[in-house]
Motif scaffolding. Structure first.
Motif, PDB file in Angstrom:
ATOM      1  N   MET A 241    -125.245 104.042  10.322  1.00 15.79           N
ATOM      2  CA  MET A 241    -126.720 104.232   9.607  1.00 15.79           C
ATOM      3  C   MET A 241    -127.069 102.988   9.043  1.00 15.79           C
ATOM      4  N   MET A 242    -126.093 102.396   8.162  1.00 14.92           N
ATOM      5  CA  MET A 242    -126.545 101.027   7.702  1.00 14.92           C
ATOM      6  C   MET A 242    -127.142  99.983   8.725  1.00 14.92           C
ATOM      7  N   ALA A 243    -126.520  99.873   9.685  1.00 12.90           N
ATOM      8  CA  ALA A 243    -127.020  99.002  10.751  1.00 12.90           C
ATOM      9  C   ALA A 243    -128.458  99.365  11.156  1.00 12.90           C
ATOM     10  N   ALA A 244    -128.821 100.811  11.486  1.00  8.75           N
ATOM     11  CA  ALA A 244    -130.060 100.905  11.734  1.00  8.75           C
ATOM     12  C   ALA A 244    -131.007 100.921  10.369  1.00  8.75           C
ATOM     13  N   ALA A 245    -130.540 101.154   9.432  1.00  8.53           N
ATOM     14  CA  ALA A 245    -131.506 101.215   8.339  1.00  8.53           C
ATOM     15  C   ALA A 245    -131.764  99.692   7.799  1.00  8.53           C
ATOM     16  N   ARG A 246    -131.081  98.707   7.916  1.00  7.73           N
ATOM     17  CA  ARG A 246    -131.324  97.559   7.536  1.00  7.73           C
ATOM     18  C   ARG A 246    -132.438  96.767   8.035  1.00  7.73           C
ATOM     19  N   THR A 247    -132.602  97.281   9.317  1.00 12.42           N
ATOM     20  CA  THR A 247    -133.706  96.911   9.955  1.00 12.42           C
ATOM     21  C   THR A 247    -134.888  97.634   9.842  1.00 12.42           C
ATOM     22  N   MET A 248    -134.948  98.762   8.989  1.00 11.78           N
ATOM     23  CA  MET A 248    -136.104  99.786   8.909  1.00 11.78           C
ATOM     24  C   MET A 248    -136.474  99.856   7.356  1.00 11.78           C
ATOM     25  N   ASP A 267    -123.788  93.708   4.564  1.00 11.77           N
ATOM     26  CA  ASP A 267    -124.570  93.465   5.667  1.00 11.77           C
ATOM     27  C   ASP A 267    -125.957  93.472   5.041  1.00 11.77           C
ATOM     28  N   GLY A 268    -126.299  92.980   3.876  1.00 13.13           N
ATOM     29  CA  GLY A 268    -127.656  92.925   3.378  1.00 13.13           C
ATOM     30  C   GLY A 268    -127.967  93.844   2.644  1.00 13.13           C
ATOM     31  N   LEU A 269    -127.204  95.126   2.535  1.00 16.11           N
ATOM     32  CA  LEU A 269    -127.839  96.410   1.838  1.00 16.11           C
ATOM     33  C   LEU A 269    -126.638  96.613   0.408  1.00 16.11           C
ATOM     34  N   TRP A 270    -127.369  96.974  -0.516  1.00 12.23           N
ATOM     35  CA  TRP A 270    -126.402  97.267  -1.529  1.00 12.23           C
ATOM     36  C   TRP A 270    -125.879  98.332  -1.344  1.00 12.23           C
ATOM     37  N   ASP A 271    -124.394  98.425  -1.497  1.00 12.14           N
ATOM     38  CA  ASP A 271    -123.658  99.524  -1.361  1.00 12.14           C
ATOM     39  C   ASP A 271    -123.327 100.170  -2.727  1.00 12.14           C
ATOM     40  N   LEU A 272    -124.062 101.420  -2.876  1.00 16.27           N
ATOM     41  CA  LEU A 272    -123.832 102.157  -4.138  1.00 16.27           C
ATOM     42  C   LEU A 272    -123.136 103.454  -4.083  1.00 16.27           C
ATOM     43  N   PRO A 273    -121.687 103.240  -3.891  1.00 18.26           N
ATOM     44  CA  PRO A 273    -121.103 104.544  -3.571  1.00 18.26           C
ATOM     45  C   PRO A 273    -121.065 105.526  -4.692  1.00 18.26           C
ATOM     46  N   LEU A 274    -120.599 106.773  -4.178  1.00 19.11           N
ATOM     47  CA  LEU A 274    -119.981 107.684  -5.291  1.00 19.11           C
ATOM     48  C   LEU A 274    -118.456 107.067  -5.674  1.00 19.11           C
ATOM     49  N   GLN A 275    -118.349 107.671  -6.657  1.00 10.49           N
ATOM     50  CA  GLN A 275    -117.192 106.879  -7.284  1.00 10.49           C
ATOM     51  C   GLN A 275    -115.932 108.148  -7.667  1.00 10.49           C
ATOM     52  N   LEU A 276    -114.637 107.498  -7.553  1.00  8.64           N
ATOM     53  CA  LEU A 276    -113.613 108.320  -8.016  1.00  8.64           C
ATOM     54  C   LEU A 276    -113.599 108.485  -9.490  1.00  8.64           C
TER      55      LEU A 276
END
Length: 418
Positions: A241-248, A267-276
């Motif tokens: 999904m991120m590979a697609a999204a960063r081009t869109m 890969d150019g996108l902020w990774d803002l995950p859910l957290q433990l």
């Protein structure tokens, strides 16, 4: 009411540390005034970009200018302590008979919170037009969360308009919410994800035509530019999904799983995950989402009523413990995910509301959207962010924040744990 058949995949694998995969299902207030320029009585507004409304496509969306009620990001000054950011986010983001979207909009306004609403675009596609959706690896016209109906579409549009005017963000939860090994989003290729994203945008940009609602007001934003991030169903399929999204046009993703540390770009996108986060009274941590607390407590959406209050308190207290260790420690953003659902008697909705009431009013706390958080991160000195990422969960700088964020402070100056 949204004409959706809701289904939660309880057969999903359970993560280490007793974390269940984040399952998702999901499924008012009045619109804000557009406002205008002041002038003499009867005077016409002068033409200009500040009051221009430009309809897009069939008029389902429109450019109405810059989003209101947004504070521009500020770069940290040398010696300044970072704000404590908290992001409340909602998967699905449809208004149905439970009226939870409209309720939490009012809660957000009361406590000066901005939130991110991840819209499932099929909620704006009526059942009779289901065959417009061609999901990857599934039959045309199918969706694991159903589609919309006329009233549900109108109600959801009302909430989306108002939320945007109030400064909240409209992100994406994509479309049909397919999970698991049999054609779920985790099996999709990059090209299949591009198709899914394009279809999601199309359903938001063409609801007037698809739902035959020509007299409804447009959404007050250009959705092609507004959507800059999302969360995948069940947290599956993030890589492709991120590979697609960063081009869109995407700038961030919140489909990951992480700890309470400062985020980084992948890969150019902020990774803002859910957290433990802690589960009070238990020996493990779980993800900062209502579904995961429910999964670990009852394993069902309709568990023992006598336990509802305890389970809600446990989630609330776990989120507050997570907040405290960030607030008094490394100041890493706290990221919380939810659904507009009344699982286990609505106890998780109460837990989230109690958390909002408690944390969003505290000093130096900013309850923001993912987009605002990404804006703030982009505005910072990369060297400062790198130092912040060196702080572990619960760590505060040994010599204090003024020394830590001073321009001449060595990165090793960090070791006090809370």
């Amino acid at each position: 009411m949204l004409a959706a058949t809701k289904r939660v995949a309880f057969g999903a694998a359970v993560m280490a540390l007793a974390v269940g995969l984040a399952g998702c299902s999901g499924s008012g207030g009045s619109e804000a005034d557009e406002g205008g320029t002041k002038g003499a009585p009867g005077a016409k507004k002068a033409p200009g970009p500040e009051n221009a409304v430009r309809l897009i496509g069939d008029g389902s969306t429109a450019f109405t200018g810059a989003q209101p009620n947004i504070t521009p990001p500020q770069r940290l000054k040398p010696g300044e302590k970072p704000p404590q950011f908290v992001v409340f986010s909602w998967d699905g983001a449809g208004e149905d008979s439970q009226k939870l979207f409209s309720h939490f909009r009012q809660v957000a306004k009361k406590y000066d919170a901005k939130m991110t609403y991840f819209l499932s675009a099929v909620y704006l596609l009526p059942e009779e037009k289901a065959r417009l959706y061609d999901p990857p690896k599934h039959d045309i016209g199918t969706s694991d969360i159903g589609f919309g109906d006329t009233q549900g579409i109108k109600d959801t549009l009302r909430e989306l308009r108002a939320a945007w005017h109030e400064g909240s963000e409209i992100g994406t939860h994509f479309n049909g919410h397919f999970c698991g090994k049999e054609g779920g989003v985790g099996t999709w290729s990059v090209e299949e994800w591009k198709s899914e994203i394009n279809q999601a945008k199309s359903f938001v940009e063409n609801w007037k035509t698809n739902a035959d609602l020509p007299d409804e007001a447009p959404l007050p934003f250009d959705y092609a530019k507004e959507v800059v991030g999302g969360r995948t169903p069940c947290l599956e399929g993030q890589k492709n999904m991120m590979a697609a999204a960063r081009t869109m046009g995407f700038r961030y993703d919140s489909s990951g799983i992480g700890n309470q540390i400062w985020p980084k770009k992948t890969d150019g996108l902020w990774d803002l995950p859910l957290q433990l986060v802690p589960v009070p009274g238990r020996e493990f941590e779980t993800l900062s989402m209502d579904y995961n607390f429910m999964y670990n407590q009852s394993g069902t959406t309709s568990g023992d009523p006598d336990e509802h209050e305890y389970w809600g308190n446990q989630m609330r207290d776990g989120l507050l413990q997570a907040f405290d260790r960030a607030y008094e420690g490394n100041r890493a953003p706290l990221i919380i995910g939810n659904h507009f659902e009344s699982w286990n008697g609505g106890t998780y909705m109460r837990a989230v509301e109690d958390t909002i009431k408690t944390v969003c009013v505290q000093r130096d706390v900013q309850c923001v959207t993912f987009r605002q958080l990404a804006d703030w991160l982009d505005a910072q000195d990369p060297a400062t962010l790198e130092k912040l990422r060196g702080l572990k969960v619960g760590e505060a700088p040994r010599a204090g924040w003024p020394a830590f964020t001073a321009t001449d402070t060595a990165p090793a100056d960090r070791t006090e744990k809370h």
